[in-house]
Design an enzyme around this catalytic site. Structure first.
Site, PDB file in Angstrom:
ATOM      1  N   GLU A  94     -13.965   3.444  12.628  1.00 31.20           N
ATOM      2  CA  GLU A  94     -13.689   4.449  11.601  1.00 31.20           C
ATOM      3  C   GLU A  94     -14.518   4.208  10.352  1.00 31.20           C
ATOM      4  O   GLU A  94     -14.761   3.069   9.980  1.00 31.20           O
ATOM      5  CB  GLU A  94     -12.212   4.381  11.206  1.00 31.20           C
ATOM      6  CG  GLU A  94     -11.315   4.826  12.325  1.00 31.20           C
ATOM      7  CD  GLU A  94      -9.842   4.690  11.981  1.00 31.20           C
ATOM      8  OE1 GLU A  94      -9.483   4.633  10.794  1.00 31.20           O
ATOM      9  OE2 GLU A  94      -9.058   4.636  12.936  1.00 31.20           O
ATOM     10  N   CYS A 107     -16.561   3.832   3.039  1.00 32.09           N
ATOM     11  CA  CYS A 107     -15.880   2.621   3.490  1.00 32.09           C
ATOM     12  C   CYS A 107     -16.243   2.468   4.962  1.00 32.09           C
ATOM     13  O   CYS A 107     -15.959   3.347   5.772  1.00 32.09           O
ATOM     14  CB  CYS A 107     -14.377   2.797   3.315  1.00 32.09           C
ATOM     15  SG  CYS A 107     -13.418   1.426   3.974  1.00 32.09           S
ATOM     16  N   CYS A 114      -9.927  -6.078  15.301  1.00 33.22           N
ATOM     17  CA  CYS A 114      -9.911  -7.236  14.398  1.00 33.22           C
ATOM     18  C   CYS A 114      -9.021  -8.297  15.023  1.00 33.22           C
ATOM     19  O   CYS A 114      -8.076  -7.974  15.736  1.00 33.22           O
ATOM     20  CB  CYS A 114      -9.339  -6.805  13.046  1.00 33.22           C
ATOM     21  SG  CYS A 114      -9.340  -8.098  11.781  1.00 33.22           S
ATOM     22  N   CYS A 118      -3.094  -9.377  10.660  1.00 34.63           N
ATOM     23  CA  CYS A 118      -2.215  -9.027   9.523  1.00 34.63           C
ATOM     24  C   CYS A 118      -1.119  -8.076  10.009  1.00 34.63           C
ATOM     25  O   CYS A 118      -1.400  -7.093  10.697  1.00 34.63           O
ATOM     26  CB  CYS A 118      -3.013  -8.376   8.392  1.00 34.63           C
ATOM     27  SG  CYS A 118      -4.272  -9.452   7.688  1.00 34.63           S
ATOM     28  N   CYS A 121      -1.177  -4.124   9.278  1.00 30.29           N
ATOM     29  CA  CYS A 121      -2.449  -3.410   9.467  1.00 30.29           C
ATOM     30  C   CYS A 121      -2.567  -2.835  10.874  1.00 30.29           C
ATOM     31  O   CYS A 121      -2.209  -3.495  11.855  1.00 30.29           O
ATOM     32  CB  CYS A 121      -3.597  -4.384   9.202  1.00 30.29           C
ATOM     33  SG  CYS A 121      -5.226  -3.676   9.437  1.00 30.29           S
ATOM     34  N   GLY A 161     -11.892  -4.506  10.695  1.00 32.72           N
ATOM     35  CA  GLY A 161     -12.580  -5.771  10.935  1.00 32.72           C
ATOM     36  C   GLY A 161     -12.594  -6.692   9.737  1.00 32.72           C
ATOM     37  O   GLY A 161     -12.304  -6.287   8.616  1.00 32.72           O
ATOM     38  N   GLU A 162     -12.933  -7.938  10.017  1.00 34.26           N
ATOM     39  CA  GLU A 162     -13.021  -8.952   8.963  1.00 34.26           C
ATOM     40  C   GLU A 162     -14.499  -9.319   8.792  1.00 34.26           C
ATOM     41  O   GLU A 162     -15.099  -9.950   9.670  1.00 34.26           O
ATOM     42  CB  GLU A 162     -12.180 -10.172   9.352  1.00 34.26           C
ATOM     43  CG  GLU A 162     -12.415 -11.420   8.530  1.00 34.26           C
ATOM     44  CD  GLU A 162     -12.374 -11.207   7.015  1.00 34.26           C
ATOM     45  OE1 GLU A 162     -11.494 -10.481   6.507  1.00 34.26           O
ATOM     46  OE2 GLU A 162     -13.246 -11.769   6.329  1.00 34.26           O
ATOM     47  N   SER A 193     -14.835  -6.961   1.379  1.00 34.42           N
ATOM     48  CA  SER A 193     -13.438  -7.381   1.268  1.00 34.42           C
ATOM     49  C   SER A 193     -13.090  -8.343   2.399  1.00 34.42           C
ATOM     50  O   SER A 193     -13.330  -8.053   3.568  1.00 34.42           O
ATOM     51  CB  SER A 193     -12.539  -6.146   1.340  1.00 34.42           C
ATOM     52  OG  SER A 193     -11.183  -6.518   1.347  1.00 34.42           O
ATOM     53  N   LEU A 217      -5.043 -10.519  -0.945  1.00 39.36           N
ATOM     54  CA  LEU A 217      -4.102 -11.598  -1.237  1.00 39.36           C
ATOM     55  C   LEU A 217      -2.699 -11.242  -0.729  1.00 39.36           C
ATOM     56  O   LEU A 217      -2.097 -11.971   0.046  1.00 39.36           O
ATOM     57  CB  LEU A 217      -4.112 -11.860  -2.749  1.00 39.36           C
ATOM     58  CG  LEU A 217      -3.537 -13.192  -3.209  1.00 39.36           C
ATOM     59  CD1 LEU A 217      -4.252 -14.375  -2.578  1.00 39.36           C
ATOM     60  CD2 LEU A 217      -3.612 -13.292  -4.737  1.00 39.36           C
ATOM     61  N   HIS A 218      -2.192 -10.114  -1.195  1.00 39.89           N
ATOM     62  CA  HIS A 218      -0.949  -9.522  -0.680  1.00 39.89           C
ATOM     63  C   HIS A 218       0.310 -10.367  -0.789  1.00 39.89           C
ATOM     64  O   HIS A 218       1.332 -10.013  -0.196  1.00 39.89           O
ATOM     65  CB  HIS A 218      -1.109  -9.096   0.792  1.00 39.89           C
ATOM     66  CG  HIS A 218      -2.245  -8.151   1.038  1.00 39.89           C
ATOM     67  ND1 HIS A 218      -2.628  -7.177   0.158  1.00 39.89           N
ATOM     68  CD2 HIS A 218      -3.092  -8.027   2.103  1.00 39.89           C
ATOM     69  CE1 HIS A 218      -3.656  -6.504   0.654  1.00 39.89           C
ATOM     70  NE2 HIS A 218      -3.964  -7.001   1.820  1.00 39.89           N
ATOM     71  N   CYS A 335      -6.054   3.249   7.834  1.00 34.85           N
ATOM     72  CA  CYS A 335      -7.250   2.806   8.522  1.00 34.85           C
ATOM     73  C   CYS A 335      -6.867   2.124   9.836  1.00 34.85           C
ATOM     74  O   CYS A 335      -5.986   1.291   9.879  1.00 34.85           O
ATOM     75  CB  CYS A 335      -7.993   1.828   7.631  1.00 34.85           C
ATOM     76  SG  CYS A 335      -9.445   1.170   8.401  1.00 34.85           S
TER      77      CYS A 335
HETATM   78  N1  SAH Z   1     -10.508  -7.682   6.758  1.00 30.99           N
HETATM   79  C1  SAH Z   1     -10.809  -7.335   5.415  1.00 30.99           C
HETATM   80  C2  SAH Z   1     -11.237  -5.905   5.217  1.00 30.99           C
HETATM   81  C3  SAH Z   1     -10.533  -4.820   5.947  1.00 30.99           C
HETATM   82  S1  SAH Z   1      -8.968  -4.255   5.434  1.00 30.99           S
HETATM   83  C4  SAH Z   1      -9.666  -7.691   4.503  1.00 30.99           C
HETATM   84  O1  SAH Z   1      -8.633  -8.111   4.998  1.00 30.99           O
HETATM   85  O2  SAH Z   1      -9.818  -7.589   3.301  1.00 30.99           O
HETATM   86  C5  SAH Z   1      -9.135  -3.508   3.844  1.00 30.99           C
HETATM   87  C6  SAH Z   1      -7.900  -3.665   2.987  1.00 30.99           C
HETATM   88  O3  SAH Z   1      -6.833  -2.817   3.446  1.00 30.99           O
HETATM   89  C7  SAH Z   1      -7.352  -5.066   2.994  1.00 30.99           C
HETATM   90  O4  SAH Z   1      -6.931  -5.418   1.703  1.00 30.99           O
HETATM   91  C8  SAH Z   1      -6.163  -4.924   3.916  1.00 30.99           C
HETATM   92  O5  SAH Z   1      -5.238  -5.963   3.766  1.00 30.99           O
HETATM   93  C9  SAH Z   1      -5.649  -3.584   3.510  1.00 30.99           C
HETATM   94  N2  SAH Z   1      -4.709  -2.966   4.451  1.00 30.99           N
HETATM   95  C10 SAH Z   1      -4.601  -3.137   5.779  1.00 30.99           C
HETATM   96  N3  SAH Z   1      -3.596  -2.407   6.280  1.00 30.99           N
HETATM   97  C11 SAH Z   1      -3.064  -1.745   5.238  1.00 30.99           C
HETATM   98  C12 SAH Z   1      -1.993  -0.819   5.110  1.00 30.99           C
HETATM   99  N4  SAH Z   1      -1.281  -0.446   6.153  1.00 30.99           N
HETATM  100  N5  SAH Z   1      -1.730  -0.337   3.883  1.00 30.99           N
HETATM  101  C13 SAH Z   1      -2.466  -0.713   2.814  1.00 30.99           C
HETATM  102  N6  SAH Z   1      -3.478  -1.566   2.872  1.00 30.99           N
HETATM  103  C14 SAH Z   1      -3.778  -2.095   4.068  1.00 30.99           C
END
Ligand code: SAH
Length: 342
Positions: A94, A107, A114, A118, A121, A161-162, A193, A217-218, A335
């Site tokens: 995407e 983006c 991935c 997480c 995600c 992806g990371e 990111s 960070l979250h 996403c």
């Molecule tokens: N792997 C990288 C980049 C991809 S995700 C990373 O973790 O940063 C891009 C951002 O979207 C990250 O901050 C991720 O944690 C966040 N993200 C993933 N799922 C999400 C969701 N359901 N709602 C909001 N943000 C989300």
């Protein structure tokens, strides 16, 4: 590998193209012409009108132009365009085009799927299919520009992806899109990111001090971070903050922390206080992201009042903070969800 498999020419730097064209018996300067055409988004070698037909034919015997095909396309009223792009081997990712006051942004994805896991995600639910090459990432940008007919002057590697699980190809992409003979995108208009892979952060500070870095960070501490982000078991919270701080000291650049605010999980007053305690006094910016709710995931978006309270607390400690503007809400699918449907 079968010898007749063609390769994606978008992966090749201008210097690499010089070797190819001279190897095919042509002049070195042709490489610059070809590299320029590729950055314009041509989809066929025959569109390179100032390149001799004999050379175009020879190129197309060994190479193809890997601009992916837009299989699904969603357009929002606010100008956001979300696409499912498919590459020739069937892999799909995407990408999202967004309009901001400062310009147009895309983006892009760095991997199909991935393996970071997480819990909130969608991209990671089926694991990693494969990493993309730098040329394929460039292909996402070119495909989106061809599709929208609009200039794209900011790129964020924040899709599926990371990036630091695919460091070398992300680095290749940055070098390719930055090359002034090609797309010529300023390094300062690129953001990467990461979920917090420390080795990648250290390497990135050395290799690309001008590119923006964001860290997902979250959570305000190790215990909570481990619950939603398995990667935290490998890279401890304190070590991650230390790496981030060293990044700002080494590069002189502000770092962004992303914080998806999840109802009843990380949105309390105490969480905001604890996070402020870590971040006050240094060069950071916190981006609060209202969670995108994902089918099949239990997490819910935090209430607006809690997000606002979180922001106020950070601000009261002098920590720079914004709430991410939601674009494309009428086509919303977090996403990773488009690919699961596609
Ligand atoms: N792997 C990288 C980049 C991809 S995700 C990373 O973790 O940063 C891009 C951002 O979207 C990250 O901050 C991720 O944690 C966040 N993200 C993933 N799922 C999400 C969701 N359901 N709602 C909001 N943000 C989300």
């Amino acid at each position: 590998m079968p010898t007749n498999t063609k390769e994606n020419i978008l992966n090749i730097s201008q210097a690499g193209l010089e070797d190819i064209v001279t190897g095919l018996g042509d002049k070195k300067f042709r490489a610059k012409q070809i590299f320029g055409w590729l950055a314009k988004g041509v989809t066929d070698f025959d569109m390179m009108t100032n390149v001799p037909a004999t050379l175009r034919d020879k190129l197309s015997e060994g190479w193809y132009i890997g601009i992916p095909y837009a299989e699904l396309e969603q357009r929002s009223k606010d100008g956001t365009v979300k696409c499912l792009f498919r590459f020739t081997d069937g892999t799909a990712v995407e990408s999202v085009f967004m309009k901001y006051d400062y310009g147009n942004s895309i983006c892009i994805s760095s991997q199909a799927g991935c393996r970071m896991g997480c819990k909130f995600c969608a991209s990671t639910m089926d694991g990693l299919e494969r990493s993309l090459t730098g040329g394929e990432m460039l292909g996402e940008v070119l495909a989106m520009r061809n599709l929208t007919g609009e200039d794209i002057n900011h790129v964020v590697i924040m899709g599926m992806g990371e990036p630091f699980d695919n460091y070398d190809e992300v680095a290749r992409f940055i070098r390719l899109i930055h090359d002034p003979s090609g797309y010529g995108l300023s390094l300062r208009n690129i953001t990467v990111s990461t979920c917090g892979i420390i080795d990648g952060i250290d390497r990135f500070a050395e290799d690309f001090p001008q590119v923006n870095l964001a860290i997902s960070l979250h959570a305000p501490n190790q215990k909570m971070r481990e619950q939603t982000m398995p990667v935290a078991r490998k890279y401890e919270y304190g070590d991650l903050l230390k790496a981030a701080r060293e990044y700002t000291e080494k590069t002189g650049r502000r770092i962004t922390f992303e914080y998806a605010v999840i109802d009843g999980v990380n949105d309390s007053k105490e969480c905001a206080e604890e996070l402020s305690g870590h971040l006050k006094g240094w060069l950071t910016h916190v981006n609060l992201i209202p969670l995108n709710e994902v089918d099949g995931r239990e997490y819910k978006k935090a209430r607006g009042t809690n997000v606002k309270r979180f922001k106020d607390i950070l601000e009261s400690h002098g920590v720079a903070v914004t709430i991410r503007r939601t674009l494309g809400s009428d086509i919303d699918a977090a996403c990773g969800q488009l690919r699961r449907r596609g």
